[in-house]
Design an enzyme around this catalytic site. Sequence first.
Site, PDB file in Angstrom:
ATOM      1  N   CYS A 111     -22.255 -79.279  -4.231  1.00  0.00           N
ATOM      2  CA  CYS A 111     -22.704 -78.648  -2.983  1.00  0.00           C
ATOM      3  C   CYS A 111     -24.017 -79.217  -2.455  1.00  0.00           C
ATOM      4  O   CYS A 111     -24.398 -78.935  -1.318  1.00  0.00           O
ATOM      5  CB  CYS A 111     -22.819 -77.140  -3.182  1.00  0.00           C
ATOM      6  SG  CYS A 111     -21.276 -76.385  -3.757  1.00  0.00           S
ATOM      7  N   HIS A 252     -26.645 -74.629   2.488  1.00  0.00           N
ATOM      8  CA  HIS A 252     -25.292 -74.653   1.935  1.00  0.00           C
ATOM      9  C   HIS A 252     -24.695 -73.262   2.049  1.00  0.00           C
ATOM     10  O   HIS A 252     -25.312 -72.264   1.663  1.00  0.00           O
ATOM     11  CB  HIS A 252     -25.332 -75.102   0.474  1.00  0.00           C
ATOM     12  CG  HIS A 252     -24.057 -74.846  -0.254  1.00  0.00           C
ATOM     13  ND1 HIS A 252     -22.833 -75.263   0.226  1.00  0.00           N
ATOM     14  CD2 HIS A 252     -23.801 -74.201  -1.427  1.00  0.00           C
ATOM     15  CE1 HIS A 252     -21.885 -74.884  -0.613  1.00  0.00           C
ATOM     16  NE2 HIS A 252     -22.440 -74.240  -1.618  1.00  0.00           N
ATOM     17  N   ASN A 282     -16.781 -71.271   1.155  1.00  0.00           N
ATOM     18  CA  ASN A 282     -17.669 -72.294   0.606  1.00  0.00           C
ATOM     19  C   ASN A 282     -16.919 -73.625   0.583  1.00  0.00           C
ATOM     20  O   ASN A 282     -16.014 -73.813  -0.225  1.00  0.00           O
ATOM     21  CB  ASN A 282     -18.096 -71.868  -0.801  1.00  0.00           C
ATOM     22  CG  ASN A 282     -18.984 -72.886  -1.483  1.00  0.00           C
ATOM     23  OD1 ASN A 282     -19.100 -74.027  -1.057  1.00  0.00           O
ATOM     24  ND2 ASN A 282     -19.610 -72.475  -2.581  1.00  0.00           N
TER      25      ASN A 282
END
EC number: 2.3.1.180
Length: 326
Positions: A111, A252, A282
């Site tokens: 990420c 993020h 996500n």
Amino acid sequence: MGVHILSTGSSVPNFSVENQQFEDIIETSDHWISTRTGIKKSILPLLLPSLTKLAAEAANDALSKASINAEDIDLIILATSTPDDLFGSASQLQAEIGATSSTAFDITAACSGFIIALVTASQFIQAGSYNKVLVVGADTMSRWIDWSDRSSCILFGDGAGAVLIGESSINSILGFKLCTDGRLNSHLQLMNSPSDSQQFGLTTVPKGRYDSIRMNGKEVYKFAVFQVPIVIKNCLNDVNISIDEVDWFILHQANIRILEAIATRLSIPLSKMITNLENYGNTSAASIPLALDEAIKEKKIQPGQVVVLAGFGAGLTWGAIVLKWQ
């Protein structure tokens, strides 16, 4: 020599999974998912996902907006942890978009991958090595999820985001900081599975297979809420910009509770954080460039504004970039 962001692009699969659909698969509810994560739906492919095709769609979107041909790109950096080919998919991306003159390589940092890739790309330009670099953050997390694990399967979606950067007399990237703490690696990992093996003479050799994502959500939350505000503040201090002078924060898109806690620690209103978590889930390395591209399309980000990008994830890795939008 400076670095200028020429354009952005994005791509997501055309199929969304509403929270209610998870109720038929695991013990959960729309209320449980939305209140704990901020996610209302995730974007997943109907067929076997192709990381390369998603990345190519985002790349072509960025190239089209900048009116630049793929043959004019000098370097492609693909940030992904879920390549179609274990050896990397940057070369496949290069072929897919027809960037025959470019060098291409992958960066694997989960990420945080897009942040690290964008910093890496900027260094090549500032060193005078390349003129135009395409940075793509893309992940197809759907194929590495244990769909019986409600703590993780509700979180992830697939997507890709791209940024095209080039040399300029004015530098859009004012500063950055990158961090790693491998001692915390076990909190978020996707490890080789030792269950399969093959006999080679007198030796037993493990087969190259991987397990599903394993995450210690509580520890990842504590890590992100503690470290991300610090790296953002340190990065801003280095370039003599105060928190109040930042117009937008694009972090993020992991979990709305993490974003809310970070906003509180930075003493900023949540309205300064650009979020699209509720619509995509996500998307790992894609989440920051995807949110950036949407914010530009919606004309939220304007020339002259200061934008902070920050990523955090497996490794554990984290980092921040301060931009002056041109």
